[in-house]
Design an enzyme around this catalytic site. Structure first.
Site, PDB file in Angstrom:
ATOM      1  N   GLY A 112      10.583   1.166  -9.076  1.00  0.00           N
ATOM      2  CA  GLY A 112      10.170   0.291  -8.242  1.00  0.00           C
ATOM      3  C   GLY A 112       9.020  -0.566  -8.633  1.00  0.00           C
ATOM      4  CG  MET A 116       3.528   1.465  -6.002  1.00  0.00           C
ATOM      5  SD  MET A 116       1.865   0.997  -6.527  1.00  0.00           S
ATOM      6  CE  MET A 116       1.157   2.428  -6.657  1.00  0.00           C
ATOM      7  N   GLY A 117       5.958   2.770  -9.815  1.00  0.00           N
ATOM      8  CA  GLY A 117       6.299   3.025 -10.633  1.00  0.00           C
ATOM      9  C   GLY A 117       6.995   2.477 -12.064  1.00  0.00           C
ATOM     10  CG  ASN A 151       1.122   5.487  -0.037  1.00  0.00           C
ATOM     11  OD1 ASN A 151       0.246   5.738  -1.193  1.00  0.00           O
ATOM     12  ND2 ASN A 151       1.099   4.019  -0.239  1.00  0.00           N
ATOM     13  N   GLY A 158      -3.379  -0.236  -6.265  1.00  0.00           N
ATOM     14  CA  GLY A 158      -2.508  -0.697  -6.125  1.00  0.00           C
ATOM     15  C   GLY A 158      -1.495  -1.122  -7.305  1.00  0.00           C
ATOM     16  CE  LYS A 200      -3.410   5.036  -1.687  1.00  0.00           C
ATOM     17  NZ  LYS A 200      -2.370   5.122  -1.074  1.00  0.00           N
ATOM     18  CG  HIS A 211      -7.877   5.622  -0.249  1.00  0.00           C
ATOM     19  ND1 HIS A 211      -7.021   4.276   0.274  1.00  0.00           N
ATOM     20  CD2 HIS A 211      -8.610   4.166  -0.922  1.00  0.00           C
ATOM     21  CE1 HIS A 211      -6.796   2.890  -0.687  1.00  0.00           C
ATOM     22  NE2 HIS A 211      -8.477   3.228  -1.642  1.00  0.00           N
ATOM     23  CG  ASN A 212      -3.502   4.092   2.077  1.00  0.00           C
ATOM     24  OD1 ASN A 212      -4.502   4.031   1.219  1.00  0.00           O
ATOM     25  ND2 ASN A 212      -2.399   3.391   1.872  1.00  0.00           N
ATOM     26  CD  GLU A 246      -5.677   0.096   2.332  1.00  0.00           C
ATOM     27  OE1 GLU A 246      -5.614   0.346   0.885  1.00  0.00           O
ATOM     28  OE2 GLU A 246      -4.850  -0.790   2.195  1.00  0.00           O
TER      29      GLU A 246
END
Lengths: 301, 301, 301, 301
Positions: free
Chosen positions: B9, B11-12, B95, B123, B171, B174-175, B178
């Site tokens: 997808g 990211m992948g 995620n 990202g 993570k 982190h978000n 964010e």
């Protein structure tokens, strides 16, 4: 003692009826002849001339101002003050900011005119049938009008809370609390609406009116609102803010007092008045930039 | 060492290009033949058969899963696990919720299969040109793939933060941060928009990128967003929430940690998805009940 | 062009060093002879007499004020203005409220004196080695000092954002955003602290500095803070608020802009300064009244 | 119809007295013999043996559980269920999470045992003299016990709000609203405390009890609290949270409903339990890094 009542709007008119019904002598004033006539039709004296109003009151005069906060109060005082004499008492029963009240009390004091502020709660129904009044002013002035005021309030609903300004201050805080309570109720029902259960909102509000921790007038009114319109389908969730919630938050900021709930209630009202937000656009734009998350285009929404 | 990459997808796919460019041997898998072909067109091996994928990897295998969090990860593991052998290493670079990660690590451990979680930030651009990776897993497993991971990250952007689950946990936090940062930026620009000054948003974001306290990647992206669309006129302020902001708040609640800012950021996103609110209707209905304040009728708004 | 710099405090002193290093001609002023001597020790001209300062500048003069916001700025202007002539330019580089700036610009304009406001960001380090400056003022005045300013900023860190007042306005918003970002970072680390994982805060901050979405100067500083004191054990979580966060919220309230995150950041700072809260006492007292929940007695806590 | 009442704690004991006074037949159970004896001293049957309790009830039995939410309810059910027969009715009158209620109702249904959940409000006083009960369960079960329940409630204080789970759900929301209302009251009085006026808190609460918009039981209790301790000097503002406020927020998060006020109330309680915060340390540390702002050292505070 005859009272001159300036301002025959939503609150003032009901207050005049309340005074009249309790056998108090009142003469109402409004710039609009139409409202004066409506008052006269209810058997109460009225005039659209300030001079007339003042002339019909014995000294020391008692004049109650019930107009919108801010400029309208100053406009009334500008016209009224020259007609008054030392020893007269002006009462501001509206939702004025306490700092305006302190200023006005000071200005009038220079002319020997007494000033008293009354924060009035209980809505239109309260003005008509028995209000809650938080009074700021000197002990002497308060004692002069205490009986009249007590008559207009529900039993227990009158308090002399401090010197000039204190009445409006306490009323401001009352409204800040009111904002928070109302928003809490709203949030609760919004969760209920999205819940897995199909509840009857009016039934829930009704049972909460009796014996629950959150029972009170706001819950009574919640029940009435749902009874009239079971899903509130006819109205939009747009909530205006009339001043005192904002002033409560501003005052808290000035005093370094954290008020997350009252502020959140206020922000929620502001947000309800916006169809879209610029902050939302910025965040949506940012997500698009780093994550390739599609934004909702203007035309789609 | 050849890596099997499951999920091509947003990211992948970029991660595969990144791996390939760094000279790593990678073979991609996706159920959709179209995505596999796109990968092959970039000169990278690909297959739409899990069996094929597994067969082409030497033991102990290194398989990197990069699919949407939740059910898709479990679906992949259900199909994949029977094809694997003790000693193989499965990496979840998506995620995922850390609690799912803990569960999955436990389930695989029973079969002797190693598990590692990587929270990946930066990202799409990061996945392609150098990401930030927060890794959870055993020291032994981490040392096996450390060099590969370091290659995919920007310098300094790799950290082994703890045992299984820790990568996704860090993570998640982190978000959460964010969310708060983005909302803070959004609020600032919304005040600017309503301010008495007519500022050029892109210019302001640009100057804040250089030497200010709030400089950073989010400000870089803010500047880009305004440069592309000076008033963000083309997009709606509707902001979706993809999971980790919510999980941060839920985790905070479980730990009794007050997180007013992260929660407010999340609520603001939820609110942005609503055209009208039931809570607003309740408050508007209440004001109408006690104050005679007119409500906005459905048809007017 | 020689610049007169009034105020040799934390920011002003560094700015003088910065100017001097860039080859600009600067003469510093401070009431305290000690600070003047420190400046002279760095090879820069200084005086503790405003008259001397003004005399040493050619007309039209360029005078930069770098003192604490509020009364100190007015105090300087009261003493300085009589010494100036029409055409001179006064720059306020401090954190003044934009409304004060508008007033001062108007007062000086009546005397033909030009005024420019510069919001300066980047902290002490920025003042010394390259700041971010948001400038408000006329195009003509800006063009007169543009080169000097550009020299003091990091590349890209100078912007003329609008007329008088706009510089301080944009800086105020910058700080509002800063409040929100810092609180978001704080909340994230507080969840981490209570989490089931034992993470190394400095390591987490370090990896977030590289390639993550939330990378930026604040994360650089977070890493430094944790590097110096791994658990921040030496300091208390008491956070003061220096004005601009408050002003941002006040401005938002005046403009009816919902700012839940910036306000929550401010309230959290206020709360951090309280050992106990009256609101908490009220709620604890209420729970005791209806539920018999024991309260924590003063002496126990 | 005789009712078996399990749990003679703060709420259960008062409920037994209430039942007894209304002429209902009740037999109480508690593991602690001391509480059983106290009940017997009030002329009410009691036992510390579940077997005894069950034996003394005719089929179909009516058993009311009034113990702490969570594990204690499951512990009771584990011991109780084997003693019951198909057709018996178990009522959980405590503050259980509605998801536990749904699970328990399902488990008992498999054994033919009926289940009903009652959210009980009104505090200890309500349990004793007339409560507010929100009931979840089948129409058939409700009709079986409706008269008994009505007797225990204040007039109007009984409602069958939906199937199993609905009673506890509605009670959860009630408490969420309660959290918000209490915090709003607390914030209002905290502003008053810092205000320029010296008000008498008990007097203000008293006048607000009569005719104001925010009158209700919480204001009655606020007045009582101030009457007993005019400045609440004897207690600390530490506020515990017993579950349902948290659950309301969690539920809202699951349903994507923004609840800024209820969440802020909860966070404020969490914060009240902290002597210092890690988030505050981080923000203080950051300010020190960029601005040289002194931090408050641990030993000073």
């Amino acid at each position: 003692m005859k009272i001159g009542l300036i301002g025959l709007g939503k609150m003032g008119f009901q207050l005049a009826l309340n005074m009249h019904e309790r056998g108090q002598s009142v003469i109402g004033y409004n710039r609009s002849l139409q409202k004066v006539k409506a008052l006269q039709a209810a058997g109460i004296a009225g005039t659209n001339s300030l001079e007339n109003l003042v002339k019909q009151l014995d000294q020391p005069r008692r004049i109650w101002i019930m107009v919108s906060a801010g400029a309208p109060v100053d406009a009334v005082l500008t016209d009224l003050t020259p007609l008054l004499a030392a020893g007269d008492l002006v009462i501001d029963g509206g939702n004025s900011h306490y700092r305006d009240t302190l200023r006005r009390a000071g200005e009038l004091k220079e002319k020997g005119i007494h000033f008293m502020d009354i924060g009035t709660s209980g809505g239109i129904e309260g003005a008509r049938h028995g209000a809650c009044m938080m009074v700021g002013g000197s002990d002497e002035d308060f004692s002069q009008v205490e009986e009249v005021l007590r008559d207009l309030c529900v039993p227990g609903g009158l308090a002399h809370v401090g010197p000039e300004g204190a009445g409006h201050y306490v009323k401001m805080i009352h409204n800040g609390i009111e904002y928070g309570m109302m928003q809490a109720i709203g949030e609760g029902f919004e969760i209920l609406k999205e819940s897995p259960f199909e509840v009857d909102y009016a039934q829930v509000a009704e049972v909460w009116r009796h014996g629950s921790v959150i029972r009170g007038w706001l819950m009574d009114l919640t029940q009435k609102a749902f009874q009239e319109d079971p899903d509130l389908a006819s109205i939009k969730g747009v909530v205006h803010a009339s001043g005192e919630g904002l002033w409560s938050v501003q005052e808290a900021l000035d005093l370094s007092v954290p008020v997350p709930v009252i502020a959140a209630s206020l922000f929620t009202r502001y947000r309800s008045q916006q169809a879209d937000t610029f902050s939302g656009k910025v965040v949506a734009g940012l997500r698009n930039q780093f994550g390739g998350h599609a934004t909702v285009k203007k035309e789609e929404a």
